[in-house]
Enzyme design. Structure first.
Site, PDB file in Angstrom:
ATOM      1  N   SER A 192       0.832  -1.211   0.000  1.00 35.21           N
ATOM      2  CA  SER A 192       0.000   0.000   0.000  1.00 35.21           C
ATOM      3  C   SER A 192       0.863   1.255   0.000  1.00 35.21           C
ATOM      4  O   SER A 192       0.397   2.309  -0.399  1.00 35.21           O
ATOM      5  CB  SER A 192      -0.850   0.075   1.260  1.00 35.21           C
ATOM      6  OG  SER A 192      -1.656  -1.037   1.389  1.00 35.21           O
TER       7      SER A 192
ATOM      8  N   HIS B 153      -0.700  -2.680  -7.517  1.00 35.47           N
ATOM      9  CA  HIS B 153      -1.460  -2.338  -6.311  1.00 35.47           C
ATOM     10  C   HIS B 153      -2.954  -2.436  -6.562  1.00 35.47           C
ATOM     11  O   HIS B 153      -3.558  -1.567  -7.191  1.00 35.47           O
ATOM     12  CB  HIS B 153      -1.060  -0.918  -5.864  1.00 35.47           C
ATOM     13  CG  HIS B 153      -1.668  -0.507  -4.565  1.00 35.47           C
ATOM     14  ND1 HIS B 153      -1.980   0.789  -4.249  1.00 35.47           N
ATOM     15  CD2 HIS B 153      -2.033  -1.250  -3.477  1.00 35.47           C
ATOM     16  CE1 HIS B 153      -2.502   0.833  -3.040  1.00 35.47           C
ATOM     17  NE2 HIS B 153      -2.548  -0.390  -2.552  1.00 35.47           N
TER      18      HIS B 153
ATOM     19  N   GLU C 107      -3.098   0.264  -9.488  1.00 34.38           N
ATOM     20  CA  GLU C 107      -1.975   1.178  -9.728  1.00 34.38           C
ATOM     21  C   GLU C 107      -0.769   0.328 -10.138  1.00 34.38           C
ATOM     22  O   GLU C 107      -0.400  -0.606  -9.418  1.00 34.38           O
ATOM     23  CB  GLU C 107      -1.638   1.965  -8.452  1.00 34.38           C
ATOM     24  CG  GLU C 107      -2.703   2.989  -8.070  1.00 34.38           C
ATOM     25  CD  GLU C 107      -2.390   3.733  -6.763  1.00 34.38           C
ATOM     26  OE1 GLU C 107      -2.883   4.854  -6.590  1.00 34.38           O
ATOM     27  OE2 GLU C 107      -1.671   3.180  -5.900  1.00 34.38           O
TER      28      GLU C 107
ATOM     29  N   ASN D 152      -3.622   6.213  -1.949  1.00 32.33           N
ATOM     30  CA  ASN D 152      -3.403   6.254  -0.496  1.00 32.33           C
ATOM     31  C   ASN D 152      -2.799   7.563  -0.001  1.00 32.33           C
ATOM     32  O   ASN D 152      -2.936   7.909   1.175  1.00 32.33           O
ATOM     33  CB  ASN D 152      -2.563   5.054  -0.040  1.00 32.33           C
ATOM     34  CG  ASN D 152      -3.410   3.793  -0.043  1.00 32.33           C
ATOM     35  OD1 ASN D 152      -4.636   3.870  -0.028  1.00 32.33           O
ATOM     36  ND2 ASN D 152      -2.785   2.639  -0.085  1.00 32.33           N
TER      37      ASN D 152
HETATM   38  P1  NAI Z   1      -3.498  -9.524   5.901  1.00 32.35           P
HETATM   39  O1  NAI Z   1      -2.947  -9.285   7.252  1.00 32.35           O
HETATM   40  O2  NAI Z   1      -4.941  -9.800   5.731  1.00 32.35           O
HETATM   41  O3  NAI Z   1      -2.723 -10.731   5.195  1.00 32.35           O
HETATM   42  C1  NAI Z   1      -1.341 -10.863   5.175  1.00 32.35           C
HETATM   43  C2  NAI Z   1      -1.016 -12.337   5.037  1.00 32.35           C
HETATM   44  O4  NAI Z   1       0.378 -12.457   4.777  1.00 32.35           O
HETATM   45  C3  NAI Z   1      -1.322 -13.151   6.297  1.00 32.35           C
HETATM   46  O5  NAI Z   1      -2.133 -14.258   5.939  1.00 32.35           O
HETATM   47  C4  NAI Z   1       0.052 -13.602   6.765  1.00 32.35           C
HETATM   48  O6  NAI Z   1       0.059 -14.878   7.377  1.00 32.35           O
HETATM   49  C5  NAI Z   1       0.809 -13.616   5.452  1.00 32.35           C
HETATM   50  N1  NAI Z   1       2.267 -13.618   5.561  1.00 32.35           N
HETATM   51  C6  NAI Z   1       3.054 -12.995   6.455  1.00 32.35           C
HETATM   52  N2  NAI Z   1       4.349 -13.270   6.187  1.00 32.35           N
HETATM   53  C7  NAI Z   1       4.368 -14.075   5.107  1.00 32.35           C
HETATM   54  C8  NAI Z   1       5.378 -14.709   4.366  1.00 32.35           C
HETATM   55  N3  NAI Z   1       6.654 -14.580   4.700  1.00 32.35           N
HETATM   56  N4  NAI Z   1       5.026 -15.486   3.307  1.00 32.35           N
HETATM   57  C9  NAI Z   1       3.737 -15.628   2.965  1.00 32.35           C
HETATM   58  N5  NAI Z   1       2.725 -15.052   3.650  1.00 32.35           N
HETATM   59  C10 NAI Z   1       3.042 -14.296   4.698  1.00 32.35           C
HETATM   60  O7  NAI Z   1      -3.048  -8.250   5.026  1.00 32.35           O
HETATM   61  P2  NAI Z   1      -3.717  -7.675   3.699  1.00 32.35           P
HETATM   62  O8  NAI Z   1      -4.718  -6.651   4.046  1.00 32.35           O
HETATM   63  O9  NAI Z   1      -4.078  -8.798   2.798  1.00 32.35           O
HETATM   64  O10 NAI Z   1      -2.471  -6.873   3.091  1.00 32.35           O
HETATM   65  C11 NAI Z   1      -1.445  -7.534   2.386  1.00 32.35           C
HETATM   66  C12 NAI Z   1      -0.659  -6.511   1.582  1.00 32.35           C
HETATM   67  O11 NAI Z   1      -1.535  -5.849   0.672  1.00 32.35           O
HETATM   68  C13 NAI Z   1      -0.008  -5.419   2.433  1.00 32.35           C
HETATM   69  O12 NAI Z   1       1.225  -5.083   1.862  1.00 32.35           O
HETATM   70  C14 NAI Z   1      -0.993  -4.278   2.316  1.00 32.35           C
HETATM   71  O13 NAI Z   1      -0.388  -3.029   2.489  1.00 32.35           O
HETATM   72  C15 NAI Z   1      -1.474  -4.451   0.883  1.00 32.35           C
HETATM   73  N6  NAI Z   1      -2.781  -3.888   0.587  1.00 32.35           N
HETATM   74  C16 NAI Z   1      -3.817  -3.973   1.483  1.00 32.35           C
HETATM   75  C17 NAI Z   1      -5.048  -3.432   1.186  1.00 32.35           C
HETATM   76  C18 NAI Z   1      -6.175  -3.518   2.148  1.00 32.35           C
HETATM   77  O14 NAI Z   1      -7.188  -2.815   1.937  1.00 32.35           O
HETATM   78  N7  NAI Z   1      -6.104  -4.335   3.172  1.00 32.35           N
HETATM   79  C19 NAI Z   1      -5.295  -2.767  -0.100  1.00 32.35           C
HETATM   80  C20 NAI Z   1      -4.177  -2.804  -1.006  1.00 32.35           C
HETATM   81  C21 NAI Z   1      -2.970  -3.311  -0.644  1.00 32.35           C
END
Ligand code: NAI
Length: 282
Positions: free
Chosen positions: A117, A138, A150, A188
């Site tokens: 993000s 993104h 993006e 963002n």
């Molecule tokens: P989340 O917390 O729901 O999921 C993250 C996942 O990554 C978890 O299941 C965790 O176990 C896993 N994880 C951690 N370390 C890992 C590794 N070494 N290998 C594989 N998996 C691993 O987070 P979310 O919301 O899905 O965000 C993920 C990414 O997407 C972040 O970088 C965030 O900034 C980005 N993002 C999030 C948005 C949102 O609205 N939540 C929108 C756009 C981008």
């Protein structure tokens, strides 16, 4: 391109995997433990059943989609991937670790993308020996529904990588916007400070949570209030974005709201933990 590996089966990873599977790619989702990966598989089943109930999908479509996705904890399944999309936690060190490992596992032509993000694409790319093949893709939440992607160039992203990814994003039915690397990119940089202001309005007692959300829905014609949106995005993600904006610019207008930080410390991360500004436990 045929095979896409998605790193992280959380909120974003699961939806991104669905988008690629629907576009007929072979998809692998990798997360860190059996428990998390089984949970992701169950969440996908539930999400697809919901689509069936709404008449947007049938049982055959569900099976076809599920057959396209492999759930695993094994990073080695990325060896022959054409594209890796990383959607792991918003933490530079973790992202760098994952890509440094992938760099030794994947074939030389594999394109690496992060769904971060707010973290610098160039900083993550520096953990690999292929920064020319590194890019930001993104997606927006919920990625299965939101049209925008993006496409972010890091300092070393080649034109070839950019063109390939830009076309790919169109091919999966999304609308790409070309963005040069900058803290928060485009959406963002505008959206998260607005959410932060909403937190401050609640913290300083200017209006209630419902009051702020109603005001922005009816006064600015937003489909959802900023605090309900924060719950959807994840308060940890919002805080990480504010902290990145602040640390990259040192501009006090990007200082995170104390309320936002307090809620993250308390583990109230929004929908994904059942509690944020609103209660989702029922
Ligand atoms: P989340 O917390 O729901 O999921 C993250 C996942 O990554 C978890 O299941 C965790 O176990 C896993 N994880 C951690 N370390 C890992 C590794 N070494 N290998 C594989 N998996 C691993 O987070 P979310 O919301 O899905 O965000 C993920 C990414 O997407 C972040 O970088 C965030 O900034 C980005 N993002 C999030 C948005 C949102 O609205 N939540 C929108 C756009 C981008």
């Amino acid at each position: 391109m045929k095979k896409v590996v998605v790193i992280g089966g959380g909120v974003m990873g699961l939806d991104i995997a669905q988008v690629f599977a629907k576009a007929n790619f072979d998809v692998v989702i990798r997360d860190i433990s059996d428990e998390v990966i089984h949970n992701a598989e169950a969440r996908l089943n539930k999400a697809l059943d919901k689509q069936i109930n709404k008449g947007k999908l049938n049982e055959l479509g569900k099976k076809a989609l599920i057959d396209k996705i492999i759930f695993t904890t094994e990073l080695t399944l990325a060896a022959d991937a054409d594209l890796v999309v990383e959607a792991a936690v918003e933490n530079l060190e973790i992202k760098k670790q994952v890509f440094a490992q992938l760099d030794t596992i994947c074939k030389p032509s594999t394109i690496f993308a992060s769904n971060t993000s707010s973290i610098s694409i160039s900083a993550i790319a520096a953990a690999t020996k292929r920064p020319d093949k590194f890019i930001g893709i993104h997606f927006f939440n919920p990625a299965a529904v939101m049209k925008l992607v993006e496409v972010i160039r890091g300092a070393n992203t080649s034109d070839e990588t950019f063109d390939t990814v830009f076309k790919l994003v169109k091919a999966i039915g999304k609308e790409p916007v070309s963005v040069h690397e900058a803290p928060g990119f485009v959406v963002n940089k505008i959206l998260v400070p607005m959410i932060n202001e909403a937190c401050d309005l609640v913290y300083t007692g200017v209006a209630s949570i419902e009051g702020v959300d109603t005001a922005m829905k009816l006064g600015a014609n937003h489909p959802m209030g900023p605090l309900a949106l924060a719950d959807l995005i994840g308060l940890d993600i919002c805080l990480a974005a504010m902290d990145t904006l602040y640390s990259e610019t040192h501009d006090s207008k990007y200082r995170a709201s104390l309320l936002l930080r307090k809620m993250v410390r308390a583990g109230w991360l929004g929908r994904k933990t059942g509690k944020g500004f609103y209660d989702y436990s029922k």
